[in-house]
Write a protein that holds these residues in place. Sequence first.
Motif, PDB file in Angstrom:
ATOM      1  N   LYS A  26       0.821  -1.185   0.000  1.00  0.00           N
ATOM      2  CA  LYS A  26       0.000   0.000   0.000  1.00  0.00           C
ATOM      3  C   LYS A  26       0.859   1.240   0.000  1.00  0.00           C
ATOM      4  CE  LYS A  26      -3.772  -2.389   0.439  1.00  0.00           C
ATOM      5  NZ  LYS A  26      -4.703  -2.537  -0.655  1.00  0.00           N
ATOM      6  N   GLY A  70      -2.064  -6.649   5.401  1.00  0.00           N
ATOM      7  CA  GLY A  70      -2.786  -6.515   4.145  1.00  0.00           C
ATOM      8  C   GLY A  70      -4.278  -6.421   4.360  1.00  0.00           C
ATOM      9  N   GLU A 111      -5.829  -9.562   0.151  1.00  0.00           N
ATOM     10  CA  GLU A 111      -4.478 -10.062   0.337  1.00  0.00           C
ATOM     11  C   GLU A 111      -4.449 -11.185   1.372  1.00  0.00           C
ATOM     12  OE1 GLU A 111       0.009  -8.161   0.605  1.00  0.00           O
ATOM     13  OE2 GLU A 111      -1.770  -6.894   0.761  1.00  0.00           O
ATOM     14  N   ASP A 143       6.922  -8.618  -3.302  1.00  0.00           N
ATOM     15  CA  ASP A 143       6.409  -8.075  -4.548  1.00  0.00           C
ATOM     16  C   ASP A 143       7.346  -6.997  -5.059  1.00  0.00           C
ATOM     17  OD1 ASP A 143       6.055  -5.794  -3.004  1.00  0.00           O
ATOM     18  OD2 ASP A 143       3.876  -5.786  -3.126  1.00  0.00           O
ATOM     19  N   GLY A 198       6.458  -3.134  -6.671  1.00  0.00           N
ATOM     20  CA  GLY A 198       5.291  -2.274  -6.770  1.00  0.00           C
ATOM     21  C   GLY A 198       5.507  -1.079  -7.674  1.00  0.00           C
ATOM     22  N   TRP A 253      -1.640  -2.803  -6.484  1.00  0.00           N
ATOM     23  CA  TRP A 253      -2.453  -3.152  -5.317  1.00  0.00           C
ATOM     24  C   TRP A 253      -3.856  -2.534  -5.380  1.00  0.00           C
ATOM     25  CZ3 TRP A 253       2.239  -0.539  -5.041  1.00  0.00           C
ATOM     26  CH2 TRP A 253       2.165   0.841  -4.855  1.00  0.00           C
ATOM     27  N   ILE A 283      -3.677  -8.356  -6.577  1.00  0.00           N
ATOM     28  CA  ILE A 283      -3.040  -7.577  -5.517  1.00  0.00           C
ATOM     29  C   ILE A 283      -1.582  -7.252  -5.832  1.00  0.00           C
ATOM     30  CG2 ILE A 283      -4.557  -8.406  -3.693  1.00  0.00           C
ATOM     31  CD1 ILE A 283      -2.397 -10.406  -2.890  1.00  0.00           C
ATOM     32  N   GLN A 284      -1.025  -7.818  -6.914  1.00  0.00           N
ATOM     33  CA  GLN A 284       0.346  -7.516  -7.268  1.00  0.00           C
ATOM     34  C   GLN A 284       0.622  -8.028  -8.675  1.00  0.00           C
ATOM     35  OE1 GLN A 284       2.175 -10.190  -4.154  1.00  0.00           O
ATOM     36  NE2 GLN A 284       3.448 -10.857  -5.879  1.00  0.00           N
TER      37      GLN A 284
END
Length: 448
Positions: free
Chosen positions: A2, A40, A44, A151, A153, A284, A352-353
């Motif tokens: 996030k 998360g 997540e 991840d 991002g 995300w 989510i990724q």
Amino acid sequence: MKKSRLIAGAVAGLVVASTAACSTGGGGDSAEGLTFMFRGGEDEKAAYQAAIDRFTEETGVDVEVIVTDADQYATKLQAAIAGNTVPDVFYIEQANLQSYVNNGILMDITDQVAEQGVDLENIWEFGVDSYRYDGTLQGTSEGRLYGLPKDVGPFGFGYNKTMLEEAGIELPDVDEPLTWDEWLPILKELTTDTDGDGEIDQWGTGLNVQWNLQSFVWSNGGDWTNEDKTQVTVDTPEFAEALQFFTDLTTEHEVTPNPEQAQTMDTYQRFMAGEIGFFPVAPWDLSVYNELDFDYDVIPWPVGSTGETATWVGSLGIGVSTTTDMPEEAVKLVTYLSTDEEAQQTLVDANIQIPNRVDTAQEWASAPDAQPANRQEYLDIVEDYGRAMPAAFTYGAQWYDELWVNIQPVVDGDQPAAEYLAEVQPRMQSLLDESNAQAEAAAAQNNG
């Protein structure tokens, strides 16, 4: 990852607590299973639980999941370290890595990862190198591994396709970024009173200075520090021009919600309500944005004087506690979550990724039903033009955070950008000097 997660919290409490945490041994729950702490939202949590359940089925290793909200994670991890109950496996921030290593919190997993035959060439280089540290430098390929990426991002830039089409505006090119001079008239055209009550209720954009200024500065030839991160460089014409343009979007051109309007409803909510034309769209966000009532897509960030688009790419890592009773199993869990094809697919399917695996990511980006359509932009950021956040690889982030402490008068139009930057640079430099001195001292003690 996030947006609120990306500025590292203070690590002083963790450093103080680490001696006790590492002196007694016996991390984790027991020899019967592992503990894994992460943070998360609901999507997540569900995706990670599904992946971990599969890990248990395949290995026979039970995993107790400790999950927190993003805002609570740093506090709860610090309490775990202070109480000598460090989870076997846990999320780590880039900016905390050096402190955790130098104070004996994170285990060196280089050899165990190699023994498992993990193909690190098929994992994004930025993600892997983010968790390498050679005792002096972080983020280079020569360092030892103290984690693997949860991840990567890439912070993409999106737009409300439906809004532009209804306004009769030509859609942006996915390959050629708009210049600031090209972008501004579009923003002005989109900013309007749609229901005729005399009040603006649709805006061109609505950006947060702390998370969005980086693109403007970098594409205009400015930066936060020199290359070796010893000198702060915010007091330059390039940086000042970028910050002034950013603030003028609100104070002069009025193409963004003003502070009073933003308090009524923040710009994130306004974008989802279809009231803002251009807004960041990160991986995300996809699970939420894909359910919106309008079409959107991702494009390069608008560019300043260099003509080259720029944005940041972040990462969260997964590391192993030095106090774990199950180091082999703990490293297996880390490599499974970070690199296993099926585990990665579970996380990607949850929106989510983007995939850590390069081959999986390429398939994801080229899917005929991709939403957003230009998923390739995320891969371009990670592989090509994305940059680490300015404090990602320094010993803490206080020097960087200082820029935002008193920036509001600039954002409100009450102080020129150049004047503020001249004032704040010495304070940032002092904090960076302290940070670098602490890094040298900690590294010397660790190596000694």
